[in-house]
Design a protein around this motif. Structure first.
Motif, PDB file in Angstrom:
ATOM      1  N   ARG A   1       0.808  -1.222   0.000  1.00 32.01           N
ATOM      2  CA  ARG A   1       0.000   0.000   0.000  1.00 32.01           C
ATOM      3  C   ARG A   1       0.840   1.270   0.000  1.00 32.01           C
ATOM      4  O   ARG A   1       0.307   2.369  -0.119  1.00 32.01           O
ATOM      5  CB  ARG A   1      -0.933  -0.012   1.194  1.00 32.01           C
ATOM      6  CG  ARG A   1      -0.225   0.103   2.531  1.00 32.01           C
ATOM      7  CD  ARG A   1      -1.137  -0.055   3.705  1.00 32.01           C
ATOM      8  NE  ARG A   1      -1.969   1.107   3.913  1.00 32.01           N
ATOM      9  CZ  ARG A   1      -2.951   1.149   4.802  1.00 32.01           C
ATOM     10  NH1 ARG A   1      -3.218   0.096   5.555  1.00 32.01           N
ATOM     11  NH2 ARG A   1      -3.666   2.240   4.939  1.00 32.01           N
ATOM     12  N   TRP A   2       2.170   1.160   0.112  1.00 30.76           N
ATOM     13  CA  TRP A   2       3.034   2.325   0.241  1.00 30.76           C
ATOM     14  C   TRP A   2       3.815   2.597  -1.037  1.00 30.76           C
ATOM     15  O   TRP A   2       4.269   1.680  -1.704  1.00 30.76           O
ATOM     16  CB  TRP A   2       3.996   2.138   1.405  1.00 30.76           C
ATOM     17  CG  TRP A   2       3.275   2.081   2.704  1.00 30.76           C
ATOM     18  CD1 TRP A   2       2.869   0.958   3.361  1.00 30.76           C
ATOM     19  CD2 TRP A   2       2.820   3.187   3.468  1.00 30.76           C
ATOM     20  NE1 TRP A   2       2.203   1.312   4.502  1.00 30.76           N
ATOM     21  CE2 TRP A   2       2.156   2.670   4.592  1.00 30.76           C
ATOM     22  CE3 TRP A   2       2.914   4.575   3.320  1.00 30.76           C
ATOM     23  CZ2 TRP A   2       1.591   3.490   5.559  1.00 30.76           C
ATOM     24  CZ3 TRP A   2       2.356   5.384   4.283  1.00 30.76           C
ATOM     25  CH2 TRP A   2       1.704   4.846   5.388  1.00 30.76           C
TER      26      TRP A   2
ATOM     27  N   ASP B   1       0.376   6.649   1.155  1.00 29.71           N
ATOM     28  CA  ASP B   1      -0.390   5.473   1.543  1.00 29.71           C
ATOM     29  C   ASP B   1      -1.487   5.337   0.492  1.00 29.71           C
ATOM     30  O   ASP B   1      -2.480   6.069   0.513  1.00 29.71           O
ATOM     31  CB  ASP B   1      -0.987   5.665   2.938  1.00 29.71           C
ATOM     32  CG  ASP B   1      -1.847   4.506   3.388  1.00 29.71           C
ATOM     33  OD1 ASP B   1      -2.169   3.617   2.562  1.00 29.71           O
ATOM     34  OD2 ASP B   1      -2.214   4.484   4.579  1.00 29.71           O
TER      35      ASP B   1
ATOM     36  N   GLU C   1      -3.714   3.101  -0.109  1.00 31.05           N
ATOM     37  CA  GLU C   1      -5.051   2.660   0.309  1.00 31.05           C
ATOM     38  C   GLU C   1      -5.866   3.841   0.820  1.00 31.05           C
ATOM     39  O   GLU C   1      -7.035   3.982   0.492  1.00 31.05           O
ATOM     40  CB  GLU C   1      -4.961   1.568   1.373  1.00 31.05           C
ATOM     41  CG  GLU C   1      -4.586   0.222   0.806  1.00 31.05           C
ATOM     42  CD  GLU C   1      -4.632  -0.883   1.847  1.00 31.05           C
ATOM     43  OE1 GLU C   1      -5.249  -0.698   2.927  1.00 31.05           O
ATOM     44  OE2 GLU C   1      -4.043  -1.942   1.582  1.00 31.05           O
TER      45      GLU C   1
ATOM     46  N   PRO D   1      -5.356   7.125  -2.743  1.00 37.23           N
ATOM     47  CA  PRO D   1      -4.972   6.551  -4.040  1.00 37.23           C
ATOM     48  C   PRO D   1      -4.569   7.588  -5.090  1.00 37.23           C
ATOM     49  O   PRO D   1      -3.868   7.254  -6.035  1.00 37.23           O
ATOM     50  CB  PRO D   1      -6.216   5.773  -4.476  1.00 37.23           C
ATOM     51  CG  PRO D   1      -7.332   6.354  -3.696  1.00 37.23           C
ATOM     52  CD  PRO D   1      -6.745   6.866  -2.417  1.00 37.23           C
TER      53      PRO D   1
END
Length: 124
Positions: free
Chosen positions: A44-45, A72, A74, A77
């Motif tokens: 997610r990073w 991040d 998530e 986006p």
């Protein structure tokens, strides 16, 4: 897709499971380079590092210098909130992994002031 073997020396991961709607078992890592910007996405990073020519960005109508960016994906986006100043440990870990990849690809490594030597190609 075409039942062909991989090309000799090719690197990467098959996207066939993704195309079939299946989830990959291994964590996703994407390394990208373009116009002085280097990035590494791990799960997610996503971390971005800019060389000296690519650091100037406009915020509104004023230029600012941006070296590191951390997102991040998530929670954000569209990459609007740079967490580099907040998630310092995560930034250090991902930036180190990014610089390792840059060295593998023979890009200038930050802080070393040089490009790793290119391998000699011998032709018959």
């Amino acid at each position: 897709l075409m039942s062909l073997p991989p090309l000799p020396g090719a690197q990467g991961t098959s996207i066939v499971p993704w195309l079939r709607g299946q989830r990959a078992d291994e964590p996703r890592e994407v390394y990208a380079v373009g116009r002085g910007v280097f990035s590494l996405q791990r799960g997610r990073w996503k971390v971005l590092w800019r060389n000296s020519q690519a650091r100037q960005r406009l915020v509104g109508d004023r230029p600012i210098e941006v070296v590191d960016e951390l997102y991040d994906l998530e929670a954000d986006p569209d990459e609007h909130v740079n967490l580099a100043g907040v998630e310092r440990q995560r930034l250090r870990e991902l930036r180190s992994a990014l610089w390792d990849r840059m060295g593998e690809d023979r890009h200038p490594i930050p802080g070393h002031g040089r490009t790793p030597a290119r391998p000699t190609i011998r032709r018959p």
